[in-house]
Design a protein around this motif. Structure first.
Motif, mmCIF file in Angstrom:
data_model
loop_
_atom_site.group_PDB
_atom_site.id
_atom_site.type_symbol
_atom_site.label_atom_id
_atom_site.label_comp_id
_atom_site.label_asym_id
_atom_site.label_seq_id
_atom_site.Cartn_x
_atom_site.Cartn_y
_atom_site.Cartn_z
ATOM 1 N N ASN B 467 34.115 75.508 59.568
ATOM 2 C CA ASN B 467 35.342 74.913 59.043
ATOM 3 C C ASN B 467 36.224 74.309 60.120
ATOM 4 O OD1 ASN B 467 36.396 77.106 60.257
ATOM 5 N ND2 ASN B 467 37.193 78.070 58.398
ATOM 6 N N SER B 468 35.710 74.251 61.328
ATOM 7 C CA SER B 468 36.470 73.615 62.393
ATOM 8 C C SER B 468 35.524 72.880 63.324
ATOM 9 C CB SER B 468 37.254 74.667 63.184
ATOM 10 O OG SER B 468 37.677 74.111 64.406
ATOM 11 N N ILE B 469 35.892 71.668 63.640
ATOM 12 C CA ILE B 469 35.018 70.853 64.500
ATOM 13 C C ILE B 469 34.846 71.508 65.863
ATOM 14 C CG2 ILE B 469 36.812 69.350 65.468
ATOM 15 C CD1 ILE B 469 34.012 67.488 64.183
ATOM 16 N N GLU B 470 35.837 72.306 66.275
ATOM 17 C CA GLU B 470 35.735 73.019 67.559
ATOM 18 C C GLU B 470 34.480 73.896 67.610
ATOM 19 O OE1 GLU B 470 37.145 73.073 70.447
ATOM 20 O OE2 GLU B 470 38.542 71.504 69.892
ATOM 21 N N SER B 471 34.117 74.448 66.446
ATOM 22 C CA SER B 471 32.975 75.358 66.412
ATOM 23 C C SER B 471 31.651 74.625 66.515
ATOM 24 C CB SER B 471 32.987 76.174 65.115
ATOM 25 O OG SER B 471 34.231 76.792 64.954
ATOM 26 N N LEU B 472 31.676 73.340 66.292
ATOM 27 C CA LEU B 472 30.442 72.562 66.394
ATOM 28 C C LEU B 472 30.290 71.945 67.777
ATOM 29 C CD1 LEU B 472 27.961 71.424 64.832
ATOM 30 C CD2 LEU B 472 29.327 69.367 64.434
ATOM 31 N N ARG B 473 31.419 71.798 68.462
ATOM 32 C CA ARG B 473 31.415 71.051 69.728
ATOM 33 C C ARG B 473 30.457 71.688 70.739
ATOM 34 N NH1 ARG B 473 36.845 69.585 69.642
ATOM 35 N NH2 ARG B 473 36.235 67.628 68.689
ATOM 36 N N GLY B 474 29.435 70.938 71.115
ATOM 37 C CA GLY B 474 28.456 71.436 72.085
ATOM 38 C C GLY B 474 27.531 72.494 71.521
ATOM 39 N N ASN B 475 27.528 72.668 70.208
ATOM 40 C CA ASN B 475 26.706 73.693 69.565
ATOM 41 C C ASN B 475 25.366 73.087 69.180
ATOM 42 O OD1 ASN B 475 25.661 75.759 68.064
ATOM 43 N ND2 ASN B 475 27.537 76.154 66.924
ATOM 44 N N ARG B 476 24.468 73.039 70.144
ATOM 45 C CA ARG B 476 23.214 72.303 69.929
ATOM 46 C C ARG B 476 22.228 73.054 69.043
ATOM 47 N NH1 ARG B 476 22.315 69.488 75.848
ATOM 48 N NH2 ARG B 476 24.520 69.118 76.228
ATOM 49 N N LEU B 477 22.556 74.324 68.753
ATOM 50 C CA LEU B 477 21.680 75.064 67.836
ATOM 51 C C LEU B 477 21.715 74.446 66.442
ATOM 52 C CD1 LEU B 477 22.408 78.701 68.961
ATOM 53 C CD2 LEU B 477 20.283 77.407 69.247
ATOM 54 N N HIS B 478 22.713 73.631 66.182
ATOM 55 C CA HIS B 478 22.773 72.968 64.877
ATOM 56 C C HIS B 478 21.972 71.676 64.839
ATOM 57 C CE1 HIS B 478 25.339 75.519 62.502
ATOM 58 N NE2 HIS B 478 26.097 75.735 63.569
ATOM 59 N N LEU B 479 21.295 71.391 65.952
ATOM 60 C CA LEU B 479 20.469 70.173 66.002
ATOM 61 C C LEU B 479 19.008 70.548 66.217
ATOM 62 C CD1 LEU B 479 22.639 67.977 68.412
ATOM 63 C CD2 LEU B 479 22.452 67.717 65.930
#
Lengths: 272, 499
Positions: B467-479
């Motif tokens: 729910n926050s873009i901060e949590s996705l930033r640099g989170n390559r496990l989501h790719l």
């Protein structure tokens, strides 16, 4: 930002509106902050700074009519982006004197380093001695704003490179009899402004973009004005300086590189 | 010399449909269509057509079809038509071929080889329609740590600029684009709560009211740079390079330097506005640091200073130097980034994709423990919201969009920006042509684009259970990568699909 930096000790107030600072051991950030705060203090019109040793950016973000006298050697980018003040340097200056300067005046009673007057748009810079490489590079002008650089001695390579406006003058006073100016590639890529040179210079020292001529029209009057101010600042006889001939360099074209490029589309070719 | 270049586009006019309204005649700024009074006929000079589709778009009866010219050379795998024409063009001009927009070569687009994750069973996805989704982003240096005393924060927080969505309008200068186009960017940035970048061509006085939403550039030409210019903006960006033309300068041809452009750039009218290839006060990282701090001094340390480079082979090492030199933001422009004018050979052959540069830089800064010291902005060919969210997962703080924003305003990538004849009025300086871009309608289109992408990003985030873009930033496990080789997965720092 932090307001913890203490204001430098104000050493003395010798006359009305004059204050003196000791810059010994002070960082540029501290020194410049103090200059800014003093400059806005009511009644202060002149600030003398002693023991200047390498502090950068003196005069940057210092607005308005304030006179700053620097004793020692200021660091790089003296007067970068400066708008208004008058700075006297009783010593040598380093690289980037008057970098992208907008208005005001810088007087150096010694030599200045590389890229003096780089991208300068307005105001005046007088250097008693020599300047380093790439000085007056990309000087420009706009409307009433026409910057002036006067160098008492000589310059190193690429003087006036990419010059787009303003006036740069080399007086050659440091050259021995028959000695040529030091700079090669003078005015490379020049597409505006003017350079006046007193003292010997060989055509091989000039960039391909420049046209050589004798000063004409009101050129001599403007040179005389600049030399007059220079002579008064540094104690020369203006008449003696003006006694020798000046050479004028100006751009061959306002668009020196136009023919090297083509728009690529078929319709911009000459068809037929 | 007779030109041997063949027309690139064919104009098909359905004479039954054509009502001789002459819209095509007045709209074509390249002089393709002309009305013949005597024969009551509109004739078309196909050789001048650039395929911008302005006439076909505005033709009220749909009478016009503009398509690639069907002429064919004998097929040759080595000598494509483009290669032949390029040789012929140079043989006829002896000059460097200039073009506009970004690299159009079929290099691999890594965004299309990266797949996003979604929540299933083990963690719930979030419905962005019902729950708040945080896209707000702060640009600027973050402290190495936070110190508290008596429950009060005592660490100095460096200046931060807040944007409501991680999408910023890229640098496009007044001169390269029209006054109307730049006004649209300013208005749209203000309405969206984001930023636009003036480019290096100065900042018109009438646009200073948008200061909170503006990044100004200090580039090698130093055009229009004065203390007010620096202090009225939100961020100052030192432009070292541009993705479309790494390593070279630029010049706005004298004919585009009108009185208004000259006043804004603070140069005389009609002279070439030359931007030298390097900044002549920057020959090293130490010199870069000197300019960064000159700008901090000039703006009283109140603004983040950004440094923009083109994505080149050693971008990661250079980026590390930039951060250590004091940059609060580093901006990286990949080789698909657009331009108002660049030599085609440079545009198409120099630099690397933003995907790989971004992954390498983020990784390097993390490894060195300095990732917090600068925000990362990336640019260079972002085509949709998926590209953007993937960039954030690879480590970007926000994304610069240029080409996509121009397309939203009407651009069809005809690559004629450098000619100043843009029939859509976007890059035109001729007031007659420039006026056809209505700034308010263009603003609407820009705002709509960014709003739509922002909503799509929220949908995708929600699907990932974030729910926050901060949590996705640099989170390559989501790719996950697909169709990529081992070295590519390694540079991108992602696993293959199924792994």
């Amino acid at each position: 930002m932090s307001a913890q930096v203490e204001v430098l000790e104000v050493l003395a107030a010798p006359g009305a509106g004059c204050v003196t600072l000791d810059a010994r051991g002070r960082s540029y950030r501290e020194l410049n902050r103090t200059l800014r705060s003093l400059a806005t203090r009511r009644g202060v019109s002149r600030i003398s700074v002693t023991n200047v040793l390498g502090q950068r950016y003196i005069g940057t973000n210092l607005r308005g009519e304030i006179e700053v006298r620097l004793y020692g050697t200021p660091g790089n980018d003296l007067g970068a982006f400066m708008d208004g003040p008058v700075i006297y340097v009783y010593g040598n200056a380093q690289d980037g004197v008057g970098n992208t300067m907008n208005s005001g005046k810088i007087v150096v009673y010694g030599n200045a380093g590389d890229i003096a007057a780089m991208s300068m748009r307005g105001g005046k810079i007088f250097v008693k001695g020599n300047v380093g490489s790439r000085s007056a590079i990309h000087m420009k002008e706009c409307g009433e704003k026409k910057p002036l650089l006067v160098v008492g001695g000589t310059a190193h390579d690429f003087f006036g490179e990419y010059m787009a406006g303003g006036t740069a003058i080399l007086l050659g006073l440091s050259l021995g009899p028959g000695e040529y100016h030091k700079a090669n590639f003078i005015g490379t890529g020049m597409h505006g402004g003017e350079i006046f040179i007193r003292g010997r210079v060989d055509p091989s020292q000039l960039g391909a973009a420049v046209k050589i001529s004798e000063p004409a029209g009101d050129d001599m009057r403007r040179i005389a004005d600049a030399v007059g101010e220079f002579a008064e600042l540094f104690g020369y006889d203006a008449g003696e300086i003006m006694h020798e001939e000046f050479l004028k360099l100006s751009p061959k074209s306002l668009r020196p590189f136009a023919e090297l490029y083509h728009a690529g589309s078929r319709d911009s070719l000459q068809l037929g | 010399m007779k030109s041997y270049l063949l027309p690139q586009f064919a104009v098909h006019r359905d004479d039954d449909r054509c009502i001789r309204c002459k819209v095509c005649v007045s709209q074509c700024s390249f002089g393709v269509h002309a009305y013949d009074d005597e024969d009551d006929e509109i004739r078309s000079n196909e050789g001048a057509c650039v395929g911008c589709q302005r006439c076909a778009t505005l033709c009220p009866t749909g009478a016009l079809v503009i398509r690639r010219h069907p002429h064919e050379f004998r097929p040759n795998a080595n000598w494509s038509e483009e290669m032949l024409l390029d040789v012929k063009r140079k043989a006829e001009t002896g000059a460097v071929t200039i073009t506009g927009m970004g690299n159009d070569k079929p290099h691999r687009v890594y965004w299309d080889h990266l797949l996003l994750n979604a929540s299933q069973v083990t963690n719930p996805s979030i419905d962005p329609l019902r729950e708040p989704m945080e896209l707000r982003t702060f640009l600027g240096r973050k402290p190495d740590g936070l110190l508290f005393k008596d429950g009060r924060l005592i660490t100095d927080i460096p200046p931060q600029v807040m944007i409501e969505t991680p999408i910023i309008f890229s640098a496009m200068s007044y001169g390269a684009i029209s006054y109307q186009a730049q006004l649209a960017f300013m208005q749209a940035a203000q309405e969206l709560g984001t930023l636009c970048n003036t480019g290096e061509g100065g900042w018109p006085m009438d646009f200073r009211r948008f200061g909170r939403n503006v990044i100004v550039q200090c580039a090698s030409g130093r055009f229009g740079v004065d203390p007010d210019y620096l202090n009225q903006a939100a961020i100052v960006e030192i432009k070292i390079g541009q993705g479309a033309k790494p390593g070279i300068g630029g010049h706005l041809p004298g004919e585009k330097v009108t009185a208004a452009v000259a006043a804004t750039r603070m140069i005389p009218e009609g002279t070439d506005a030359l931007s030298p290839a390097p900044q002549h006060d920057i020959y090293s990282i130490e010199d870069l640091s000197m300019l960064i701090y000159a700008l901090k001094e000039a703006t009283n340390y109140e603004k983040p200073i950004s440094v923009k480079i083109a994505a080149v082979h050693n971008a990661a090492a250079i980026a590390s130097g930039m951060v250590r030199a004091g940059a609060d933001i580093i901006a990286i422009d990949g080789f698909r980034g657009g331009t108002g004018a660049a030599p085609r050979v440079i545009r198409d052959n120099v630099g690397i994709p933003i995907e790989l540069a971004l992954a390498a830089i983020d990784e390097r800064l993390r490894r060195e423990g300095i990732r917090n010291r600068a925000s990362i902005l990336v640019a260079g060919g972002f085509r949709n919201s998926a590209d953007i969210i993937k960039a954030i997962a690879l480590g970007a703080d926000a994304v610069y969009i240029g080409t996509a924003a121009l397309v939203a305003m009407g651009c069809t990538l005809c690559q004629q920006c450098n000619t100043g004849k843009c029939a859509w009025g976007i890059t035109a300086q001729d007031p007659y042509i420039a006026k056809r871009l209505n700034p308010d309608i263009a603003t609407r289109r820009l705002v709509n684009l960014v709003r739509a992408w922002t909503l799509e990003i929220k949908e995708m985030l929600g699907g990932m259970g974030i729910n926050s873009i901060e949590s996705l930033r640099g989170n390559r496990l989501h790719l996950r990568g697909i169709g990529l080789q081992e070295w590519e997965l390694e540079v991108l720092g992602v696993k293959g699909a199924g792994q």
